[in-house]
Design a protein around this motif. Structure first.
Motif, short mmCIF file in Angstrom:
data_model
loop_
_atom_site.label_atom_id
_atom_site.label_comp_id
_atom_site.label_asym_id
_atom_site.label_seq_id
_atom_site.Cartn_x
_atom_site.Cartn_y
_atom_site.Cartn_z
N GLN A 147 -0.37 12.56 5.68
CA GLN A 147 0.27 11.32 6.13
C GLN A 147 1.37 10.98 5.13
N TYR A 148 2.54 10.65 5.67
CA TYR A 148 3.67 10.32 4.80
C TYR A 148 4.09 8.89 5.09
N THR A 149 3.81 8.00 4.15
CA THR A 149 4.05 6.58 4.36
C THR A 149 5.13 6.11 3.41
N ILE A 172 1.89 2.01 -3.50
CA ILE A 172 0.75 2.54 -4.27
C ILE A 172 0.47 3.99 -3.88
N SER A 173 0.44 4.26 -2.58
CA SER A 173 0.14 5.63 -2.13
C SER A 173 1.22 6.60 -2.60
N ASP A 174 2.48 6.16 -2.57
CA ASP A 174 3.57 7.01 -3.03
C ASP A 174 3.44 7.29 -4.52
N TYR A 175 3.14 6.27 -5.29
CA TYR A 175 2.98 6.44 -6.74
C TYR A 175 1.84 7.42 -7.06
N LEU A 176 0.69 7.21 -6.43
CA LEU A 176 -0.47 8.05 -6.72
C LEU A 176 -0.25 9.48 -6.22
N THR A 177 0.41 9.63 -5.07
CA THR A 177 0.69 10.96 -4.54
C THR A 177 1.58 11.74 -5.50
N ASP A 228 0.83 -1.22 0.00
CA ASP A 228 0.00 0.00 0.00
C ASP A 228 0.86 1.27 0.00
N ALA A 229 2.02 1.21 0.68
CA ALA A 229 2.90 2.38 0.71
C ALA A 229 3.42 2.71 -0.69
N PRO A 234 2.04 15.53 1.90
CA PRO A 234 0.70 15.09 2.32
C PRO A 234 0.58 15.01 3.84
#
Length: 510
Positions: free
Chosen positions: A199-201, A184-189, A181-182, A197
């Motif tokens: 939240q920074y994961t 994916i979230s990094d890519y989309l961000t 998930d990290a 952001p």
């Protein structure tokens, strides 16, 4: 009969594992390509649609997202109410889940991957099954890593998987899905251009355990960032020598960052993350000689980084000295044979160096949190310099000043660097006041300070630094400027015939 649900993208070892499960009298439930492969290899497979009573739809996006699956995973089997409910609904429990996920990391690492491709490789059903099974790990064994297949089989052959193993596997699952998930979230961000952001994961993968940290009483490990392809410590190949230590890695990273700055053949020597010797020349041999002569005392036991292949003559000179690490794009065969004679000398090959055009994010830990900032990659060219003194620098002086400026960026603040003939002759690092750094650098340079070039990582709050430089015979200074008392330093430089240029940016390094 016990039931195992198998759905894997990475099919390494899965056929052999499934056959062993059959021998242990497991019913095998499977999906799509996994079911097809197992059936072709002679494994008796129950299709997922036979369990759900519903076809796989939407190009396979929906197949395991069904109560017959998740009730079988989440039922607390020592709770009478749960057992009664699934029996009434004709749902059978699932005892083992073997799942790995769509290759999102591999997909986004491909050149020219489209946004649509990336999105299509976000797994939904897989993480959902993993999380359900891991939550209910007291009753469900969950496997996400093929390396765990033998462990599970061994325990099952002796009865059942132990609760200790189940807990360990469940923890691994949640680490795995969190890392997934990290990414994916990094890519989309990044796709939407959001810099900071709420939240920074982030996620990192373990490269190796370390014997200890900065000191022997501290535990440590080395982790790498996923998708790293540029030359770095995480991508370098160790050709020889002892295992890298925590301090080795820290120092080598500092050396590699600085040597990356130069286009000409360059060698950087580092101790305790500060450069103690830097030289550029017409050959890597000349560059090494300059780096060594910069400070023959401090280079002892240091880390060397070169931006050209190490050849035989250079290797022969390097062999004369005790060094911890030599790192370079590569080593020719004769050089390698020479340097390998030193049993513990670590030799690292990092491949082709590329200049950093875009800053990466740098994390620094503090108690209870992290500081996050862009890396300092700002480059200064001759046309960016502001000449503020009566004496203007010559073209050669500008080149020498820019050389010193590149180096001071990598010295701990307060930082002063003295250079001459494209080599460092004095480095003052990490002092509580700038004059202290100047005095250290000048003392180290000795008589070489006459006619030398001085770089300061931040402005002069008063003219005392210039006065110290003048006493030593320094003739040119590069510094950021921006002090309310800049004029005092300018007047001091004019008084002593020193040329001084301002960059307009500073290079604090803490």
């Amino acid at each position: 009969m016990r039931r195992a649900l198998i759905s894997v993208s990475d099919k390494m070892g899965i056929v052999e594992f499934a056959k062993e499960l059959e021998r242990l009298e497991f019913e095998i439930i499977s999906t799509g390509g996994t079911a097809k492969l197992l059936a072709e290899e002679g494994v008796k497979v129950t299709g997922i649609s036979d369990v759900t009573g519903f076809p796989e739809i939407l190009d396979g996006r929906v197949k395991t997202l069904h109560p017959n699956i998740h009730s079988g995973l989440l039922a607390i089997m020592n709770k009478e109410e749960h057992r009664k409910q699934i029996e009434e609904l004709g749902i059978q429990p699932i005892d083992l889940v073997v799942v790995n996920l769509y290759p999102f990391k591999e997909t986004i690492s491909k050149p020219n991957v489209t946004y649509e491709e990336a999105i299509e490789n976000i797994d939904i059903g897989g993480p959902t099954m993993l999380r359900s099974a891991a939550k209910n790990h007291v009753f469900v064994t969950v496997v996400v890593d093929a390396k765990d297949y033998p462990i599970i089989l061994n325990e099952m052959k002796n009865g059942d998987v132990s609760i200790e193993t189940k807990r360990r596997l469940a923890a691994k699952v949640f680490r795995h899905t969190a890392a997934y998930d990290a990414l994916i979230s990094d890519y989309l961000t990044k796709q939407v251009g959001e810099e900071w952001p709420d939240q920074y994961t982030v996620t990192f993968e373990k490269a190796q355990d370390l014997r200890y940290g900065e000191n022997p009483d501290q535990k440590a490990a080395f982790y790498r960032k996923p998708l790293t392809t540029a030359a770095s410590l995480t991508t370098a190949e160790q050709l020889h020598g002892k295992e890298l230590s925590y301090n080795n890695i820290n120092d080598a990273d500092a050396a590699l960052a600085l040597v990356r700055e130069f286009d000409q053949p360059a060698v950087v020597a580092v101790k305790h993350t500060n450069p103690c010797g830097v030289g550029i020349g017409n050959s890597i041999f000349e560059a090494y000689q300059k780096a060594y002569e910069s400070d023959p005392v401090s280079i002892f036991g240091g880390i060397i980084a070169a931006n050209r292949i190490i050849d035989k003559p250079t290797a022969e000179k390097m062999r004369e000295l005790f060094l911890e690490i030599i790192m370079a794009p590569d080593f020719d065969q004769e050089a390698l044979e020479i340097l390998k004679q030193k049993k513990n000398l670590r030799l690292l090959k990092f491949g082709e160096l590329e200049k950093q055009s875009q800053p990466e994010v740098k994390l620094s830990s503090v108690s209870g949190g992290f500081l996050i900032q862009e890396e300092d990659v700002k480059q200064i060219r001759s046309e960016d310099l502001q000449v503020v003194t009566e004496r203007k620098p010559t073209r050669e002086e500008v080149e020498q000043l820019l050389f010193a400026w590149k180096i001071v960026k990598y010295v701990k603040s307060n930082a002063i660097v003295l250079t001459k003939d494209f080599q460092t002759i004095g480095v003052g690092a990490g002092q509580m006041n700038r004059v202290g750094s100047v005095k250290i650098a000048i003392e180290q340079a000795g008589e070489k300070a006459k006619g030398a070039f001085l770089a300061s990582d931040a402005f002069f709050p008063m003219s005392d630094t210039v006065e110290e430089a003048a006493k030593a015979g320094i003739t040119a200074i590069i510094q950021p400027g921006g002090s309310i008392r800049d004029q005092e330093s300018i007047e001091a430089a004019n008084k002593h015939g020193i040329t001084m240029v301002l960059t307009g940016i500073r290079h604090f390094k803490h």
